[in-house]
Write an enzyme that holds these catalytic residues in place. Structure first.
Site, PDB file in Angstrom:
ATOM      1  N   ASN A 221     -10.149   4.292   3.345  1.00  0.00           N
ATOM      2  CA  ASN A 221      -9.872   4.073   1.920  1.00  0.00           C
ATOM      3  C   ASN A 221     -11.038   3.436   1.165  1.00  0.00           C
ATOM      4  O   ASN A 221     -11.414   3.882   0.087  1.00  0.00           O
ATOM      5  CB  ASN A 221      -8.616   3.214   1.756  1.00  0.00           C
ATOM      6  CG  ASN A 221      -8.299   2.959   0.295  1.00  0.00           C
ATOM      7  OD1 ASN A 221      -8.133   3.892  -0.481  1.00  0.00           O
ATOM      8  ND2 ASN A 221      -8.255   1.690  -0.092  1.00  0.00           N
TER       9      ASN A 221
ATOM     10  N   GLU B 257       0.845  -1.204   0.000  1.00  0.00           N
ATOM     11  CA  GLU B 257       0.000   0.000   0.000  1.00  0.00           C
ATOM     12  C   GLU B 257       0.875   1.246   0.000  1.00  0.00           C
ATOM     13  O   GLU B 257       0.593   2.229  -0.682  1.00  0.00           O
ATOM     14  CB  GLU B 257      -0.935   0.004   1.210  1.00  0.00           C
ATOM     15  CG  GLU B 257      -1.986  -1.097   1.188  1.00  0.00           C
ATOM     16  CD  GLU B 257      -2.798  -1.115  -0.097  1.00  0.00           C
ATOM     17  OE1 GLU B 257      -3.252  -0.046  -0.531  1.00  0.00           O
ATOM     18  OE2 GLU B 257      -2.967  -2.206  -0.672  1.00  0.00           O
TER      19      GLU B 257
ATOM     20  N   TRP C   9      -8.629   9.528  -7.749  1.00  0.00           N
ATOM     21  CA  TRP C   9      -9.906   9.917  -8.365  1.00  0.00           C
ATOM     22  C   TRP C   9      -9.962   9.424  -9.808  1.00  0.00           C
ATOM     23  O   TRP C   9     -10.979   8.923 -10.269  1.00  0.00           O
ATOM     24  CB  TRP C   9     -10.111  11.447  -8.295  1.00  0.00           C
ATOM     25  CG  TRP C   9     -10.810  11.826  -7.026  1.00  0.00           C
ATOM     26  CD1 TRP C   9     -10.217  12.136  -5.836  1.00  0.00           C
ATOM     27  CD2 TRP C   9     -12.231  11.902  -6.800  1.00  0.00           C
ATOM     28  NE1 TRP C   9     -11.182  12.398  -4.885  1.00  0.00           N
ATOM     29  CE2 TRP C   9     -12.417  12.273  -5.448  1.00  0.00           C
ATOM     30  CE3 TRP C   9     -13.353  11.703  -7.602  1.00  0.00           C
ATOM     31  CZ2 TRP C   9     -13.700  12.429  -4.891  1.00  0.00           C
ATOM     32  CZ3 TRP C   9     -14.622  11.864  -7.041  1.00  0.00           C
ATOM     33  CH2 TRP C   9     -14.777  12.219  -5.701  1.00  0.00           C
TER      34      TRP C   9
ATOM     35  N   TRP D 226       1.983   2.457  -3.357  1.00  0.00           N
ATOM     36  CA  TRP D 226       1.095   3.232  -4.233  1.00  0.00           C
ATOM     37  C   TRP D 226       1.515   4.694  -4.305  1.00  0.00           C
ATOM     38  O   TRP D 226       1.331   5.366  -5.318  1.00  0.00           O
ATOM     39  CB  TRP D 226      -0.359   3.144  -3.739  1.00  0.00           C
ATOM     40  CG  TRP D 226      -1.100   1.957  -4.273  1.00  0.00           C
ATOM     41  CD1 TRP D 226      -1.324   0.778  -3.633  1.00  0.00           C
ATOM     42  CD2 TRP D 226      -1.707   1.831  -5.573  1.00  0.00           C
ATOM     43  NE1 TRP D 226      -2.039  -0.068  -4.449  1.00  0.00           N
ATOM     44  CE2 TRP D 226      -2.297   0.557  -5.638  1.00  0.00           C
ATOM     45  CE3 TRP D 226      -1.824   2.675  -6.676  1.00  0.00           C
ATOM     46  CZ2 TRP D 226      -2.976   0.108  -6.759  1.00  0.00           C
ATOM     47  CZ3 TRP D 226      -2.503   2.232  -7.799  1.00  0.00           C
ATOM     48  CH2 TRP D 226      -3.068   0.962  -7.842  1.00  0.00           C
TER      49      TRP D 226
ATOM     50  N   TRP E  95     -15.239  13.962 -12.325  1.00  0.00           N
ATOM     51  CA  TRP E  95     -14.390  13.575 -11.200  1.00  0.00           C
ATOM     52  C   TRP E  95     -13.584  14.751 -10.641  1.00  0.00           C
ATOM     53  O   TRP E  95     -13.251  14.794  -9.451  1.00  0.00           O
ATOM     54  CB  TRP E  95     -13.458  12.417 -11.574  1.00  0.00           C
ATOM     55  CG  TRP E  95     -12.458  12.703 -12.670  1.00  0.00           C
ATOM     56  CD1 TRP E  95     -12.604  12.420 -13.997  1.00  0.00           C
ATOM     57  CD2 TRP E  95     -11.174  13.323 -12.542  1.00  0.00           C
ATOM     58  NE1 TRP E  95     -11.500  12.843 -14.706  1.00  0.00           N
ATOM     59  CE2 TRP E  95     -10.590  13.390 -13.832  1.00  0.00           C
ATOM     60  CE3 TRP E  95     -10.444  13.838 -11.468  1.00  0.00           C
ATOM     61  CZ2 TRP E  95      -9.333  13.952 -14.081  1.00  0.00           C
ATOM     62  CZ3 TRP E  95      -9.184  14.391 -11.710  1.00  0.00           C
ATOM     63  CH2 TRP E  95      -8.645  14.443 -12.991  1.00  0.00           C
TER      64      TRP E  95
ATOM     65  N   TRP F  90     -20.579  14.116 -18.962  1.00  0.00           N
ATOM     66  CA  TRP F  90     -20.909  14.318 -17.546  1.00  0.00           C
ATOM     67  C   TRP F  90     -22.276  14.966 -17.418  1.00  0.00           C
ATOM     68  O   TRP F  90     -22.687  15.732 -18.297  1.00  0.00           O
ATOM     69  CB  TRP F  90     -19.853  15.221 -16.883  1.00  0.00           C
ATOM     70  CG  TRP F  90     -18.459  14.697 -16.971  1.00  0.00           C
ATOM     71  CD1 TRP F  90     -17.433  15.197 -17.718  1.00  0.00           C
ATOM     72  CD2 TRP F  90     -17.922  13.535 -16.307  1.00  0.00           C
ATOM     73  NE1 TRP F  90     -16.303  14.426 -17.567  1.00  0.00           N
ATOM     74  CE2 TRP F  90     -16.572  13.400 -16.710  1.00  0.00           C
ATOM     75  CE3 TRP F  90     -18.448  12.596 -15.421  1.00  0.00           C
ATOM     76  CZ2 TRP F  90     -15.748  12.369 -16.254  1.00  0.00           C
ATOM     77  CZ3 TRP F  90     -17.629  11.570 -14.971  1.00  0.00           C
ATOM     78  CH2 TRP F  90     -16.296  11.459 -15.389  1.00  0.00           C
TER      79      TRP F  90
HETATM   80  P1  FAD Z   1      -2.833   2.599   5.223  1.00  0.00           P
HETATM   81  O1  FAD Z   1      -3.686   1.538   4.660  1.00  0.00           O
HETATM   82  O2  FAD Z   1      -2.352   2.448   6.600  1.00  0.00           O
HETATM   83  O3  FAD Z   1      -1.615   2.754   4.213  1.00  0.00           O
HETATM   84  C1  FAD Z   1      -0.334   3.280   4.589  1.00  0.00           C
HETATM   85  C2  FAD Z   1       0.046   4.419   3.665  1.00  0.00           C
HETATM   86  O4  FAD Z   1       0.174   3.971   2.310  1.00  0.00           O
HETATM   87  C3  FAD Z   1      -0.978   5.525   3.614  1.00  0.00           C
HETATM   88  O5  FAD Z   1      -0.832   6.406   4.704  1.00  0.00           O
HETATM   89  C4  FAD Z   1      -0.684   6.178   2.269  1.00  0.00           C
HETATM   90  O6  FAD Z   1       0.418   7.070   2.355  1.00  0.00           O
HETATM   91  C5  FAD Z   1      -0.274   4.997   1.417  1.00  0.00           C
HETATM   92  N1  FAD Z   1      -1.444   4.502   0.684  1.00  0.00           N
HETATM   93  C6  FAD Z   1      -2.318   3.555   1.076  1.00  0.00           C
HETATM   94  N2  FAD Z   1      -3.240   3.343   0.106  1.00  0.00           N
HETATM   95  C7  FAD Z   1      -2.932   4.178  -0.904  1.00  0.00           C
HETATM   96  C8  FAD Z   1      -3.503   4.435  -2.170  1.00  0.00           C
HETATM   97  N3  FAD Z   1      -4.560   3.754  -2.641  1.00  0.00           N
HETATM   98  N4  FAD Z   1      -2.940   5.379  -2.941  1.00  0.00           N
HETATM   99  C9  FAD Z   1      -1.850   6.070  -2.538  1.00  0.00           C
HETATM  100  N5  FAD Z   1      -1.262   5.874  -1.328  1.00  0.00           N
HETATM  101  C10 FAD Z   1      -1.801   4.937  -0.533  1.00  0.00           C
HETATM  102  N6  FAD Z   1      -4.147   9.083  -0.086  1.00  0.00           N
HETATM  103  C11 FAD Z   1      -3.419  10.151   0.276  1.00  0.00           C
HETATM  104  O7  FAD Z   1      -2.396  10.002   0.953  1.00  0.00           O
HETATM  105  N7  FAD Z   1      -3.803  11.413  -0.079  1.00  0.00           N
HETATM  106  C12 FAD Z   1      -4.922  11.644  -0.817  1.00  0.00           C
HETATM  107  O8  FAD Z   1      -5.213  12.802  -1.144  1.00  0.00           O
HETATM  108  C13 FAD Z   1      -5.720  10.532  -1.190  1.00  0.00           C
HETATM  109  N8  FAD Z   1      -6.884  10.699  -1.880  1.00  0.00           N
HETATM  110  C14 FAD Z   1      -7.616   9.603  -2.240  1.00  0.00           C
HETATM  111  C15 FAD Z   1      -8.789   9.787  -2.981  1.00  0.00           C
HETATM  112  C16 FAD Z   1      -9.558   8.685  -3.369  1.00  0.00           C
HETATM  113  C17 FAD Z   1     -10.803   8.890  -4.185  1.00  0.00           C
HETATM  114  C18 FAD Z   1      -9.151   7.387  -2.996  1.00  0.00           C
HETATM  115  C19 FAD Z   1      -9.967   6.199  -3.409  1.00  0.00           C
HETATM  116  C20 FAD Z   1      -7.998   7.199  -2.272  1.00  0.00           C
HETATM  117  C21 FAD Z   1      -7.210   8.293  -1.882  1.00  0.00           C
HETATM  118  N9  FAD Z   1      -6.027   8.126  -1.142  1.00  0.00           N
HETATM  119  C22 FAD Z   1      -5.278   9.239  -0.806  1.00  0.00           C
HETATM  120  C23 FAD Z   1      -5.488   6.792  -0.867  1.00  0.00           C
HETATM  121  C24 FAD Z   1      -5.921   6.140   0.454  1.00  0.00           C
HETATM  122  O9  FAD Z   1      -7.304   6.226   0.609  1.00  0.00           O
HETATM  123  C25 FAD Z   1      -5.246   6.777   1.673  1.00  0.00           C
HETATM  124  O10 FAD Z   1      -3.865   6.868   1.489  1.00  0.00           O
HETATM  125  C26 FAD Z   1      -5.512   5.932   2.924  1.00  0.00           C
HETATM  126  O11 FAD Z   1      -6.890   5.814   3.148  1.00  0.00           O
HETATM  127  C27 FAD Z   1      -4.840   6.579   4.112  1.00  0.00           C
HETATM  128  O12 FAD Z   1      -5.147   5.879   5.278  1.00  0.00           O
HETATM  129  P2  FAD Z   1      -4.034   5.085   6.081  1.00  0.00           P
HETATM  130  O13 FAD Z   1      -2.862   5.979   6.330  1.00  0.00           O
HETATM  131  O14 FAD Z   1      -4.691   4.486   7.264  1.00  0.00           O
HETATM  132  O15 FAD Z   1      -3.618   3.973   5.031  1.00  0.00           O
END
Ligand code: FAD
Length: 469
Positions: free
Chosen positions: A345, A278, A386, A281, A363, A309
């Site tokens: 997420n 994760e 997005w 990403w 979007w 849209w």
């Molecule tokens: P954990 O599951 O604990 O993951 C650890 C770290 O990995 C996160 O803190 C983050 O830095 C990274 N990570 C995890 N999943 C993703 C992912 N899918 N994409 C990129 N990095 C990821 N994340 C952001 O950091 N900033 C945003 O602006 C953002 N906008 C999002 C918008 C949408 C529509 C979606 C679907 C996802 C978005 N995410 C974003 C990705 C993800 O939702 C968050 O990183 C995550 O929910 C953060 O929670 P956590 O730290 O508990 O994640």
């Protein structure tokens, strides 16, 4: 000015930490007195101005960083304006002989860094920059043909197969801080906090911005939640994920620190790898931003430029923003976002899918709302994710795969606990009623759905077909 007084300026940006900070380390190792500087640039010249929730976070993160620097013998100089010009001004006025910084990746930021470098070099100072917020530089992870990966899984395989990321640097015990006079703005005068009204109470109750807060959260995650991460990370009520995203966004902890901490944790290898995947990403999204600098406005797949849209109905848009759509999981997520500046997420995917597919709104409009309200709003991750949901992005979910928010709630929030937490009107109902309140016998003051899920899904698929035709 005598040579020994000529400082090393550390330009801090999205690396608001003293540990594992290569730019700070290099300044200290230069033997010059150290002068850390942060510049708030609202102009848009260095990328998109921060959203309101991020500004709240930044205020507290800067306060924490300054305290940490002062404890070590230094302090943070604050400026407001064009980053390159302000840094050049500080260097000129202090006779600085070295500028150090950790790299940034938004196009406007890179341009600004180039200008700062040029000005420093023309003034006879040395300049160095470092990789600190990503595990690799964009464009470094390539496939067998020397091209960039378009798909995440092989990208991450190559990234993680390239060797263990470098060891993190320890925090300096003391810093020889530059003691001369140079103008610094008061933190309060940066105007980062909301005033009328002050809506930040829920954020303050939820978060501790700053490096110490980040490490406390990592400790807590590794000790209590990492073991259940792979099994429960998709369940919004389980609070199984790390919630480190805003700390990572502001660089209060580095991915190197996190990588090694998790790899050294007492948890099964596949669980540790799930978390690190994760984390990967972030790097993938920044790679994408590197090749698509307008990621927040331009479709990666340009055929989506022709997508029909729907016209925005302001009342429906406000209902989505405020969590009043009548679709429980969507409303729970949007209310969590508004109250805490963060959303789970899985629920981000569901709320974004509802916006793009059931409401059929562009979007970019939803991305902008997230940008303003998320404390982890990130120029690469937000735009890339997005576009991922929209189907227009890299390695994206196909447009025709429309999340059903009721089925998603039944699967990932089976008892409706998360829904009940954020939508108190639905608390009196049982799980079935929380998932589909329109079928519940008991009356609530919860609104009726703003769209019919089945019909809007079909309309989205028809629109997609029109685009393809
Ligand atoms: P954990 O599951 O604990 O993951 C650890 C770290 O990995 C996160 O803190 C983050 O830095 C990274 N990570 C995890 N999943 C993703 C992912 N899918 N994409 C990129 N990095 C990821 N994340 C952001 O950091 N900033 C945003 O602006 C953002 N906008 C999002 C918008 C949408 C529509 C979606 C679907 C996802 C978005 N995410 C974003 C990705 C993800 O939702 C968050 O990183 C995550 O929910 C953060 O929670 P956590 O730290 O508990 O994640």
């Amino acid at each position: 000015m005598p040579e020994q007084d000529s400082p090393a300026v550390v330009w801090l940006r999205d690396d608001l930490r003293v540990s594992d900070n290569p730019a700070l380390r290099e300044a200290i190792d230069s033997g010059r007195p150290v002068l850390p500087v942060y510049v708030l640039d609202d102009s848009g010249g260095a990328g998109r101005p921060l959203g309101a929730a991020s500004r709240w976070w930044l205020h507290h993160s800067l306060a924490a960083l300054d305290a940490s620097l002062q404890k070590r013998g230094s302090r943070l100089v604050l400026r407001h304006g064009d980053g390159a010009e302000e840094v050049a001004d500080v260097m000129r006025r202090t006779g600085a002989g070295l500028l150090t910084m950790n790299r940034r990746y938004v196009r406007g930021e890179r341009e600004q860094d180039d200008r700062a470098r040029l000005a420093a070099e023309q003034a006879g100072a040395a300049v160095s920059d470092h990789t600190a917020s990503l595990l690799h530089e964009p464009g470094e992870v390539l496939n067998g043909s020397g091209d960039r990966f378009a798909v995440f899984t092989p990208f991450f395989r190559a990234l993680s197969g390239a060797g263990t990321p470098r060891d993190p640097l320890p925090a300096p015990a003391a810093i020889d801080g530059w003691t001369g006079e140079v103008h610094s703005v008061d933190l309060a005068d940066l105007g980062l906090l909301p005033t009328k009204p002050d809506w930040s109470g829920g954020l303050a109750d939820t978060w501790t911005p700053g490096e110490k807060g980040a490490h406390r959260r990592v400790d807590e995650f590794v000790q209590h939640r990492l073991a259940g991460y792979a099994a429960h990370r998709d369940e919004p009520a389980a609070e199984a994920s790390s919630r480190l995203s805003p700390h990572l966004k502001f660089g209060e902890i580095s991915p190197y620190q996190l990588w090694h901490r998790v790899q050294g944790a007492d948890a099964p290898a596949d669980v540790r790898m799930k978390f690190l995947t994760e984390l990967g990403w972030r790097d993938f999204d920044y790679d994408l931003l590197d090749t698509h600098p307008d990621l927040d406005t331009v479709n990666v797949h340009r055929n989506f430029d022709a997508f029909p849209w729907a016209e925005v109905d302001d009342e429906v848009l406000a209902a989505w923003q405020q969590g009043r759509t009548g679709i429980p999981l969507v409303d729970a997520g949007m209310r969590q976002l508004w109250a805490t500046g963060w959303m789970h997420n899985r629920v981000r995917m569901v709320t974004a899918s509802f916006f793009i597919k059931n409401l059929r709104y562009d979007w970019r409009l939803g991305e902008q709302w997230f940008w303003d309200t998320l404390v982890d709003a990130d120029p690469a991750n937000n735009a890339a994710q997005w576009q991922w949901v929209a189907g227009s992005g890299a390695d994206a979910a196909p447009y025709f795969r429309v999340f059903n928010p009721v089925l998603q709630a039944q699967k990932f929030d089976p008892a409706g606990e998360y829904i009940a937490e954020w939508v108190p009107e639905l608390r009196p109902l049982d799980a079935k009623g929380r998932h589909e309140p329109w079928n519940a016998a008991a009356a609530t003051d919860y609104p009726a759905p703003v769209v019919d899920l089945k019909r809007s899904r079909q309309a989205a698929l028809d629109a997609y077909q029109r685009m393809r035709d």
